[in-house]
Design a protein around this motif. Structure first.
Motif, mmCIF file in Angstrom:
data_model
loop_
_atom_site.group_PDB
_atom_site.id
_atom_site.type_symbol
_atom_site.label_atom_id
_atom_site.label_comp_id
_atom_site.label_asym_id
_atom_site.label_seq_id
_atom_site.Cartn_x
_atom_site.Cartn_y
_atom_site.Cartn_z
ATOM 1 N N ALA A 95 -6.422 4.811 -7.691
ATOM 2 C CA ALA A 95 -6.647 3.811 -6.642
ATOM 3 C C ALA A 95 -6.814 4.499 -5.288
ATOM 4 O O ALA A 95 -7.709 4.168 -4.512
ATOM 5 C CB ALA A 95 -5.493 2.824 -6.597
ATOM 6 N N SER A 146 -10.106 6.199 -4.744
ATOM 7 C CA SER A 146 -11.194 5.276 -4.421
ATOM 8 C C SER A 146 -11.039 4.678 -3.024
ATOM 9 O O SER A 146 -12.001 4.204 -2.438
ATOM 10 C CB SER A 146 -11.264 4.159 -5.465
ATOM 11 O OG SER A 146 -10.260 3.204 -5.238
ATOM 12 N N ILE A 147 -9.827 4.706 -2.486
ATOM 13 C CA ILE A 147 -9.577 4.070 -1.192
ATOM 14 C C ILE A 147 -9.782 5.036 -0.027
ATOM 15 O O ILE A 147 -10.158 4.634 1.069
ATOM 16 C CB ILE A 147 -8.114 3.541 -1.153
ATOM 17 C CG1 ILE A 147 -7.976 2.305 -2.021
ATOM 18 C CG2 ILE A 147 -7.674 3.221 0.259
ATOM 19 C CD1 ILE A 147 -6.526 1.898 -2.208
ATOM 20 N N PHE A 203 -13.055 3.844 8.195
ATOM 21 C CA PHE A 203 -12.563 2.701 8.955
ATOM 22 C C PHE A 203 -11.684 3.130 10.127
ATOM 23 O O PHE A 203 -11.869 2.680 11.252
ATOM 24 C CB PHE A 203 -11.786 1.779 8.019
ATOM 25 C CG PHE A 203 -11.032 0.710 8.730
ATOM 26 C CD1 PHE A 203 -11.692 -0.394 9.232
ATOM 27 C CD2 PHE A 203 -9.669 0.813 8.898
ATOM 28 C CE1 PHE A 203 -10.998 -1.372 9.890
ATOM 29 C CE2 PHE A 203 -8.972 -0.169 9.561
ATOM 30 C CZ PHE A 203 -9.633 -1.260 10.060
ATOM 31 N N LEU A 204 -10.745 4.037 9.858
ATOM 32 C CA LEU A 204 -9.812 4.422 10.918
ATOM 33 C C LEU A 204 -10.500 5.195 12.036
ATOM 34 O O LEU A 204 -10.172 5.034 13.211
ATOM 35 C CB LEU A 204 -8.661 5.249 10.345
ATOM 36 C CG LEU A 204 -7.642 4.439 9.547
ATOM 37 C CD1 LEU A 204 -6.589 5.347 8.948
ATOM 38 C CD2 LEU A 204 -6.986 3.376 10.420
ATOM 39 N N LEU A 225 2.480 2.115 -3.459
ATOM 40 C CA LEU A 225 1.594 2.745 -4.429
ATOM 41 C C LEU A 225 1.237 4.162 -3.992
ATOM 42 O O LEU A 225 1.102 5.069 -4.814
ATOM 43 C CB LEU A 225 0.325 1.907 -4.603
ATOM 44 C CG LEU A 225 -0.495 2.276 -5.835
ATOM 45 C CD1 LEU A 225 0.196 1.787 -7.092
ATOM 46 C CD2 LEU A 225 -1.890 1.704 -5.768
ATOM 47 N N VAL A 254 -12.374 2.541 -11.759
ATOM 48 C CA VAL A 254 -10.969 2.209 -11.486
ATOM 49 C C VAL A 254 -10.641 0.809 -12.008
ATOM 50 O O VAL A 254 -9.566 0.588 -12.585
ATOM 51 C CB VAL A 254 -10.669 2.327 -9.974
ATOM 52 C CG1 VAL A 254 -9.285 1.800 -9.653
ATOM 53 C CG2 VAL A 254 -10.768 3.780 -9.537
ATOM 54 N N ASN A 285 -17.188 -0.237 -1.615
ATOM 55 C CA ASN A 285 -16.147 -1.086 -2.198
ATOM 56 C C ASN A 285 -16.664 -2.100 -3.200
ATOM 57 O O ASN A 285 -15.890 -2.803 -3.821
ATOM 58 C CB ASN A 285 -15.395 -1.828 -1.084
ATOM 59 C CG ASN A 285 -14.506 -0.904 -0.282
ATOM 60 O OD1 ASN A 285 -14.144 0.160 -0.760
ATOM 61 N ND2 ASN A 285 -14.171 -1.302 0.931
ATOM 62 N N ASP A 286 -17.996 -2.206 -3.320
ATOM 63 C CA ASP A 286 -18.573 -3.217 -4.199
ATOM 64 C C ASP A 286 -18.237 -2.967 -5.662
ATOM 65 O O ASP A 286 -18.237 -1.833 -6.130
ATOM 66 C CB ASP A 286 -20.097 -3.220 -4.035
ATOM 67 C CG ASP A 286 -20.780 -3.801 -5.245
ATOM 68 O OD1 ASP A 286 -20.805 -5.030 -5.344
ATOM 69 O OD2 ASP A 286 -21.245 -3.035 -6.109
ATOM 70 N N LEU A 315 -3.127 5.526 -12.550
ATOM 71 C CA LEU A 315 -3.729 4.405 -11.810
ATOM 72 C C LEU A 315 -3.488 4.513 -10.310
ATOM 73 O O LEU A 315 -4.381 4.245 -9.509
ATOM 74 C CB LEU A 315 -3.136 3.094 -12.307
ATOM 75 C CG LEU A 315 -3.971 2.287 -13.285
ATOM 76 C CD1 LEU A 315 -3.296 0.957 -13.557
ATOM 77 C CD2 LEU A 315 -5.369 2.068 -12.743
ATOM 78 N N LEU A 360 -18.999 0.412 3.939
ATOM 79 C CA LEU A 360 -17.784 -0.112 3.311
ATOM 80 C C LEU A 360 -18.138 -1.100 2.204
ATOM 81 O O LEU A 360 -17.538 -1.113 1.138
ATOM 82 C CB LEU A 360 -16.891 -0.788 4.357
ATOM 83 C CG LEU A 360 -16.279 0.134 5.404
ATOM 84 C CD1 LEU A 360 -15.468 -0.663 6.398
ATOM 85 C CD2 LEU A 360 -15.419 1.199 4.748
ATOM 86 N N PRO A 408 -13.273 5.073 2.387
ATOM 87 C CA PRO A 408 -13.403 3.945 3.325
ATOM 88 C C PRO A 408 -12.289 3.911 4.373
ATOM 89 O O PRO A 408 -12.534 3.521 5.514
ATOM 90 C CB PRO A 408 -13.345 2.706 2.424
ATOM 91 C CG PRO A 408 -13.055 3.158 1.070
ATOM 92 C CD PRO A 408 -13.288 4.617 0.992
ATOM 93 N N LEU A 409 -11.098 4.348 3.977
ATOM 94 C CA LEU A 409 -9.985 4.349 4.926
ATOM 95 C C LEU A 409 -10.274 5.298 6.089
ATOM 96 O O LEU A 409 -10.077 4.945 7.260
ATOM 97 C CB LEU A 409 -8.711 4.790 4.204
ATOM 98 C CG LEU A 409 -7.440 4.033 4.543
ATOM 99 C CD1 LEU A 409 -7.655 2.535 4.417
ATOM 100 C CD2 LEU A 409 -6.303 4.480 3.644
ATOM 101 N N THR A 453 0.834 -1.203 0.000
ATOM 102 C CA THR A 453 0.000 0.000 0.000
ATOM 103 C C THR A 453 0.866 1.250 0.000
ATOM 104 O O THR A 453 0.623 2.195 -0.765
ATOM 105 C CB THR A 453 -0.910 0.024 1.248
ATOM 106 O OG1 THR A 453 -1.442 -1.274 1.452
ATOM 107 C CG2 THR A 453 -2.025 1.025 1.087
ATOM 108 N N THR A 469 -15.344 2.293 -8.007
ATOM 109 C CA THR A 469 -14.776 0.951 -8.196
ATOM 110 C C THR A 469 -14.885 0.505 -9.649
ATOM 111 O O THR A 469 -13.944 -0.053 -10.198
ATOM 112 C CB THR A 469 -15.497 -0.083 -7.304
ATOM 113 O OG1 THR A 469 -16.884 0.142 -7.386
ATOM 114 C CG2 THR A 469 -15.031 0.014 -5.875
#
Lengths: 324, 321
Positions: B292, B295-296, B303-304, B69, B274, B252-253, B288, B248, B299-300, B66, B271
């Motif tokens: 990425a 798109s991340i 989540f955190l 990138l 991408v 993320n689907d 790219l 999430l 949720p990050l 991770t 998603t």
């Protein structure tokens, strides 16, 4: 009112979203208002009706329809008996797909659980436990599409004469080995895709197993240690048996998720180079090849394969609840 | 609402939370003493510094892909093409051009899809939770004929893989002329979330003591009042857990979005775009990598900041079952 169905500008999209939410809230308020006046169990009808209608329309009926379609030809016009199933089970191309799926379903749950368990034990009561756990768990929050791109970048290939830009190949070069086309050569490319899923699922396994390891009473582990049991002996004779129910839940849950794996294969290779799996082939058959019959057959096979895992999972849960 | 009910609520907050107090991750007050005791224990253990070291090392290995990138997404395009991200440490060039081009450039245009992701996700979280709360309430607190059979049927529907439902649903949407709109994506996500949502929320509702509901009924409270005044406050942690889960999940689907909105750039979420770029952009890693991370990132953050609820939901869903 065209924008309700074909929202194009940002303002329209946000407006449609609010219209939908308000509409939904209105319907809910109406149901609540009416049911408040009704006696005894009649309100239950109003409370359950929306959910039941949606489930019947969106899961039950399409499920039955797909089973029906799996016995019909590509266009769904005439019955072909079990021909689709025979094709999927005997055609060599499909057999590769079934074998790939098998490799996924065996490797991912086992290795994720082993890594997750090792990590949960290792990190338990250490100083950086919380940070370390968050880092391992992080891939769970990342979409599988994002994870696939992250790993595609790791697997990048440049000829040996050029600078490597992928980390995996750079490590090979540092070790004096030739760089590899990780995602091109079967059967190992499937293995390298499986690594992505293990990377994601280990965090899930670790979280659940760590919680159940911490639930083991300290007295038991201490008693074992006083009796002279070493770390390894404590692990295999105390820890593992104590968390057996959690282990089974973790393995079966990951197995179910892996069986339906689609995003990783789709994003990383698109199912090329013999990396396809059932769920990806289902999508290609329907939306690229236009073969409704085979697509339905693959979906039904997925369904049939999921059932024993679920039954085992539920039975184990019953047993462990009975023990409590 | 009478005073008794308020007291009863205050009283029951404890037992409901007690569900999680078995589980050390959520032990709040007692955790301190426990943790201290463990810290003292750990000091005595020889393996501890080694274990800490290995744990940190593994965590770093897990993070390298991770991080690589992530770093790449800030490097200038020629650098990315010619050298690996690890050379950045000796040649630290940083740029935001990749993000700018990915968000607003004509070949990617991710800003549109970013908005789409929000528009797809928010109703897909609110709708199933609301419907599931209603249904779970009926299953938990209203006696009606056939209740158990219906509940088992809903529970059993969790088994159905969504692949089985996609084609007939899509055909139906096309017949209705709704295909490729937000409405079908919302509806589909809501349907797929319902069995688990009903099951989980029902389990949580069953934990609330029946005496509490009875007391409210005696006081003349109807279903609506009981639900909003008595149950909802107690259920908030469960709702938050499932809400984060569903957020999430939907964000993320790929499969559902690809099937019902894939062809329409006005509906398709990040998603889908991408994943598509991953195939078409091939070696353009400066786009790219930024794509990425765009798109991340959401949720990050979710989540955190809400990890506690997320883990709780996970444990409730799979261990408590």
């Amino acid at each position: 009112m065209d924008w309700l169905l074909k929202a194009t500008t940002p303002a329209e999209k946000i407006l449609v979203m609010f219209v939908a939410i308000l509409l939904f809230a209105g319907v809910m308020a109406f149901i609540l208002y009416v049911s408040e006046k009704l006696p005894r169990w009649i309100p239950a009808v109003g409370f359950l009706l929306p959910a039941v209608i949606m489930l019947a329309f969106g899961l039950l009926w399409p499920g039955l329809r797909t089973i029906f379609d799996s016995f019909r030809d590509a266009a769904g016009r005439k019955s072909v008996g079990v021909d689709n199933y025979v094709t999927v089970l005997t055609n060599p191309d499909f057999q590769i797909i079934l074998l790939n799926t098998l490799a996924w379903v065996v490797a991912v749950p086992l290795l994720s659980t082993v890594f997750g368990l090792l990590y949960a034990v290792l990190v338990d009561r250490t100083r950086f436990e919380k940070l370390a756990k968050t880092l391992i768990f992080l891939p769970m929050a990342i979409s599988m599409v994002g994870a696939s791109i992250i790993w595609k970048f790791v697997y990048q290939y440049k000829p040996a004469t050029a600078n490597q830009t992928g980390f995996a190949n750079q490590i090979l070069v540092w070790l004096g080995l030739p760089p590899q086309q990780f995602l091109l050569n079967p059967p190992w490319n499937t293995g390298f895709l499986i690594v992505i899923m293990i990377w994601i699922q280990t965090g899930f396994a670790m979280t659940i197993l760590s919680a159940s390891i911490k639930a083991i009473p300290d007295e038991i582990t201490e008693a074992a240690q006083i009796d002279g049991a070493g770390s390894l002996s404590t692990f295999f004779n105390i820890t593992v048996p104590s968390i057996r129910p959690a282990l089974i839940v973790v393995i079966t849950t990951i197995a179910m998720a892996t069986l339906k794996i689609f995003d990783i294969v789709r994003t990383a290779t698109g199912g090329q180079f013999q990396t396809s799996v059932i769920a990806n082939e289902f999508y290609s058959q329907k939306f690229s090849q236009g073969n409704n019959g085979i697509a339905a057959t693959l979906a039904v096979i997925l369904f049939v394969l999921v059932i024993p895992i679920v039954i085992y999972n539920v039975r184990q849960m019953r047993i462990s609840e009975g023990e409590r | 609402m009478s005073e008794e009910i308020k007291y009863a609520i205050v009283d029951t907050v404890e037992p409901t939370n007690a569900k999680f107090s078995d589980d050390p991750m959520f032990r709040k007050e007692r955790k301190l003493t426990r943790a201290e005791k463990r810290a003292i224990d750990a000091k005595g253990r020889l393996s501890s510094p080694w274990a800490s070291g290995i744990a940190i090392l593994l965590a770093l290995i897990w993070t390298i892909p991770t991080f690589g990138l992530f770093l790449t997404s800030f490097r200038p395009e020629p650098d990315i093409r010619k050298t690996g991200w690890w050379t950045w440490f000796t040649n630290p060039n940083v740029t935001l051009n990749n993000y700018e081009e990915t968000l607003f450039g004509s070949s990617t245009g991710l800003s549109t899809f970013f908005l789409n992701s929000f528009v797809v996700t928010i109703p897909s979280v609110i709708i199933p939770i609301t419907l599931a709360l209603l249904a779970a309430y009926a299953f938990a607190w209203i006696e009606f004929p056939g209740r158990n059979i219906l509940f088992v049927a809903v529970f059993a529907l969790q088994v159905v893989p969504i692949q089985v439902t996609l084609v007939p649903l899509l055909t139906q949407y096309v017949n209705w002329g709704l295909a490729g709109s937000f409405w079908t994506v919302w509806l589909s996500h809501s349907i797929f979330a319902l069995p688990l949502a009903i099951f989980l929320l029902h389990n949580f509702m069953k934990e609330i003591p029946a005496s509490l509901i009875e007391a409210a009924r005696v006081d003349g409270a109807g279903h609506v009042k009981i639900f909003f005044r008595v149950l909802l406050p107690l259920l908030m942690p469960a709702i938050a857990s499932f809400g984060i889960f569903q957020f999430l999940w939907v964000w993320n689907d790929l499969l559902v979005a690809l099937t019902f909105a894939g062809g329409n750039k006005n509906v398709a979420p990040l998603t889908v775009r991408v994943a598509e770029l991953s195939g078409t952009l091939g070696a353009k890693w400066h786009l790219l990598s930024a794509g990425a991370f765009i798109s991340i990132i959401v949720p990050l953050i979710v989540f955190l900041s809400l990890q506690r609820f997320f883990v709780r939901g996970l444990l409730a869903g799979s261990v408590k079952g």
